[in-house]
Design a protein around this motif. Structure first.
Motif, PDB file in Angstrom:
ATOM      1  N   UNK A   1       0.754  -1.256   0.161  1.00 30.78           N
ATOM      2  CA  UNK A   1      -0.024   0.224   0.054  1.00 30.78           C
ATOM      3  C   UNK A   1       0.919   1.168   0.038  1.00 30.78           C
ATOM      4  N   UNK A   2       2.022   1.312   0.784  1.00 27.26           N
ATOM      5  CA  UNK A   2       2.970   2.457   0.910  1.00 27.26           C
ATOM      6  C   UNK A   2       3.400   2.864  -0.513  1.00 27.26           C
ATOM      7  N   UNK A   3       3.873   1.742  -1.323  1.00 28.35           N
ATOM      8  CA  UNK A   3       4.529   2.054  -2.680  1.00 28.35           C
ATOM      9  C   UNK A   3       3.839   1.736  -3.947  1.00 28.35           C
ATOM     10  N   UNK A   4       2.457   1.447  -3.746  1.00 33.51           N
ATOM     11  CA  UNK A   4       1.635   1.320  -5.011  1.00 33.51           C
ATOM     12  C   UNK A   4       1.767   0.043  -5.560  1.00 33.51           C
ATOM     13  N   UNK A   5       1.613  -1.073  -4.758  1.00 26.94           N
ATOM     14  CA  UNK A   5       1.951  -2.457  -5.321  1.00 26.94           C
ATOM     15  C   UNK A   5       0.795  -2.989  -4.877  1.00 26.94           C
ATOM     16  N   UNK A   6       0.259  -4.124  -5.607  1.00 23.25           N
ATOM     17  CA  UNK A   6      -0.506  -5.309  -5.074  1.00 23.25           C
ATOM     18  C   UNK A   6       0.235  -6.632  -4.466  1.00 23.25           C
ATOM     19  N   UNK A   7      -0.342  -7.221  -3.743  1.00 20.90           N
ATOM     20  CA  UNK A   7       0.486  -8.093  -2.990  1.00 20.90           C
ATOM     21  C   UNK A   7      -0.315  -9.487  -2.913  1.00 20.90           C
ATOM     22  N   UNK A   8       0.448 -10.734  -3.224  1.00 21.14           N
ATOM     23  CA  UNK A   8      -0.392 -11.971  -2.965  1.00 21.14           C
ATOM     24  C   UNK A   8       0.597 -12.805  -2.131  1.00 21.14           C
ATOM     25  N   UNK A   9       0.044 -13.186  -0.982  1.00 17.82           N
ATOM     26  CA  UNK A   9       0.818 -13.913   0.051  1.00 17.82           C
ATOM     27  C   UNK A   9       0.287 -15.362   0.178  1.00 17.82           C
ATOM     28  N   UNK A  10       1.474 -16.023   0.269  1.00 17.45           N
ATOM     29  CA  UNK A  10       1.082 -17.483   0.450  1.00 17.45           C
ATOM     30  C   UNK A  10       2.239 -18.178   1.104  1.00 17.45           C
ATOM     31  N   UNK A  11       2.790 -19.475   0.634  1.00 16.66           N
ATOM     32  CA  UNK A  11       3.823 -20.064   1.214  1.00 16.66           C
ATOM     33  C   UNK A  11       4.215 -21.264   0.509  1.00 16.66           C
TER      34      UNK A  11
ATOM     35  N   UNK B   1       4.329 -12.229  -3.687  1.00 20.06           N
ATOM     36  CA  UNK B   1       4.418 -11.495  -4.961  1.00 20.06           C
ATOM     37  C   UNK B   1       3.880 -10.339  -4.925  1.00 20.06           C
ATOM     38  N   UNK B   2       4.873  -9.199  -5.263  1.00 15.32           N
ATOM     39  CA  UNK B   2       4.338  -7.838  -5.201  1.00 15.32           C
ATOM     40  C   UNK B   2       4.352  -7.405  -6.803  1.00 15.32           C
ATOM     41  N   UNK B   3       3.427  -7.042  -7.172  1.00 17.13           N
ATOM     42  CA  UNK B   3       3.096  -6.559  -8.522  1.00 17.13           C
ATOM     43  C   UNK B   3       2.838  -5.105  -8.657  1.00 17.13           C
ATOM     44  N   UNK B   4       3.441  -4.222  -9.450  1.00 16.43           N
ATOM     45  CA  UNK B   4       3.416  -2.927  -9.488  1.00 16.43           C
ATOM     46  C   UNK B   4       2.071  -2.609 -10.047  1.00 16.43           C
ATOM     47  N   UNK B   5       1.263  -1.738  -9.420  1.00 17.39           N
ATOM     48  CA  UNK B   5      -0.043  -1.461  -9.589  1.00 17.39           C
ATOM     49  C   UNK B   5      -0.312  -0.155 -10.308  1.00 17.39           C
ATOM     50  N   UNK B   6      -1.144   0.225 -10.799  1.00 16.79           N
ATOM     51  CA  UNK B   6      -1.615   1.400 -11.586  1.00 16.79           C
ATOM     52  C   UNK B   6      -2.191   2.642 -10.562  1.00 16.79           C
ATOM     53  N   UNK B   7      -2.675   2.060  -9.343  1.00 13.78           N
ATOM     54  CA  UNK B   7      -3.105   3.043  -8.394  1.00 13.78           C
ATOM     55  C   UNK B   7      -2.251   3.903  -7.829  1.00 13.78           C
ATOM     56  N   UNK B   8      -2.763   5.126  -7.100  1.00 16.12           N
ATOM     57  CA  UNK B   8      -1.547   5.890  -6.369  1.00 16.12           C
ATOM     58  C   UNK B   8      -1.361   5.175  -5.071  1.00 16.12           C
TER      59      UNK B   8
END
Length: 467
Positions: free
Chosen positions: A265-275, A304-311
């Motif tokens: 959220x801080x840096x404008x990414x989406x994240x998928x957490x697993x293990x 997995x952090x993916x660069x998002x389009x949101x602010x």
């Protein structure tokens, strides 16, 4: 060979003296989780292999072309990524048949096509091994048995800490950190997001770290008194007992998810957490619904952090070095990172680099079938013949299109050819020669003991009338 184009300018970090590297590299410490004599659990495959496989699988699916491995160690991940793909960068050949899930069947696993590969580690003890991994093969090993490289690859290796900005490390599509963040001091971890997410801003960031929940779930945790065999939190922030002597942090599943979601959220990414890493004697988180099974407790957590389009919540800020008027020496020349080596793996493939016309490809294929005296072979076996792959300039799609087409790869001739490409369930694609006629083996003359070859020939001529 090493490239000096990026290390001769005043702004470039210093080139590392290889003579300063340790000669004897000690074996890396194994975490207590992976020591089955302590925990009573095993992993199949081994836990470090599962983490590497997870990273490779994500890189493959995301179609990444450049990767920076931070905390690369001796090069476990790098040694796989440096291997040339079997073709040029092109989509896999898909079937035109629709499976039950509504998707086109995929024939052949998509490969990883890397153009730029980098490694960074703070430990001098691993640099020599990683450097060997990223160096091009020597001329003595560059023979016919060497895997062809259809496209060039640039590799680079750096010695230095993650908290230091390095302008030369910008531009990577993906950054990977496998079991790294738990080794970072608190102040370094606080700077982690600013340098990686805020400055380098890769499209993809892959992170794994130990799951502290797993530590208490060892079948023999009490029997072996893990508290005495583990390592007390050296930072003093908790009373936790860690798996490894160099760990500064081990997060629970809930803590890791909160950390990952906050960074995203801080840096404008989406994240998928697993293990990854379910042990031979798995433990489970209790389910909120008693009728549903619990979730497995993974030994390593993944994000997995993916660069998002949101602010982002925070404005992406930069730690790039800025040369101020009153600080003329503040550029990259005074940087603490050292460049261990930068190399170019040049193209080393058969052929002239051009796609030959379909009829020339067909001729090469026909010669293979005639030489092998067979009516059907796998597409991969045919591709392994340099006369065939060389005439296709590394494009397997050009080969399939030349000999009749298959699935989403149409025929280049628009007509049926003497060959047919078919799918053999789990075996992948095969090539069948429709006009195959077994070559007759030459009849060998049988020598009768006590009788000369001339006598045998005369006898047979008399019996057959000379034919």
């Amino acid at each position: 060979m090493a490239s000096t184009s990026d290390i001769d300018t005043p702004e470039s970090p210093e080139l590392l003296a290889h003579s300063s590297l340790p000669k004897d590299v000690s074996q890396p410490e194994v975490s207590m989780v992976e020591e089955s004599t302590v925990t009573g659990v095993t992993f199949t495959p081994e836990l470090w292999m599962q983490r590497r496989h997870w990273a490779l699988d994500v890189i493959r699916k995301e179609g990444v072309r450049s990767v920076l491995d931070i905390g690369c160690g001796p090069g476990s991940l790098l040694e796989t990524l440096v291997i040339p793909p079997s073709t040029i960068a092109e989509p896999p050949i898909r079937s035109d048949q629709i499976s039950s899930d509504g998707q086109a069947n995929l024939n052949g696993e998509q490969e990883i096509f890397i153009q730029r590969l980098g490694g960074l580690d703070v430990s001098t003890s691993v640099i020599a091994s990683a450097l060997k991994t990223l160096s091009p093969p020597s001329a003595s090993t560059n023979n016919a048995s060497t895997i062809p490289r259809w496209e060039p690859l640039t590799t680079e290796l750096w010695l230095g800490g993650i908290e230091k900005y390095n302008a030369k490390l910008e531009g990577f599509e993906a950054i990977v950190l496998l079991e790294v963040v738990e080794h970072l001091d608190p102040d370094v971890l606080n700077r982690f997001g600013v340098v990686t997410f805020g400055t380098y801003r890769p499209k993809l960031m892959l992170v794994t770290t130990p799951n502290f929940d797993f530590n208490a779930k060892f079948p023999r945790a009490e029997e072996h008194d893990f508290a005495k065999k583990g390592f007390v939190d050296p930072t003093g922030r908790t009373d936790r007992v860690f798996r490894h002597s160099d760990h500064k942090l081990e997060m629970t599943s809930a803590e890791f998810r909160a950390w990952a979601e906050a960074e995203a959220a801080n840096w404008g990414y989406d994240v998928e957490v697993s293990g990854v890493g379910v042990s031979s004697q798995p433990s489970y988180y209790p389910s909120d619904d008693p009728s549903q099974p619990g979730q497995p407790i993974f030994a390593s957590q993944t994000a997995i952090f993916r660069l998002a389009t949101g602010l982002p919540l925070r404005s992406p800020r930069s730690v790039r070095t800025v040369e101020l008027p009153f600080m003329p020496g503040s550029g990259q020349s005074s940087h603490t990172h050292k460049l261990a080596g930068k190399f170019v793996h040049t193209i080393s493939a058969p052929g002239d680099g051009k796609k030959h016309p379909p009829h020339e490809v067909i001729q090469a294929v026909r010669e293979c079938f005639e030489r092998w005296n067979i009516d059907e072979v796998s597409l991969d076996e045919l591709w392994g013949v340099h006369e065939v792959s060389g005439r296709c300039a590394g494009s397997k799609r050009h080969l399939v299109g030349s000999i009749g087409g298959y699935g989403d790869c149409p025929s280049l001739l628009g007509i049926d050819t003497e060959f047919e490409v078919t799918s053999q369930s789990a075996k992948g694609l095969s090539v069948k020669w429709k006009g195959f006629s077994p070559a007759k083996e030459e009849v060998k003359k049988e020598k009768v003991w006590g009788q000369s070859i001339q006598d045998i020939d005369n006898t047979r001529s008399a019996e057959t009338g000379g034919w």
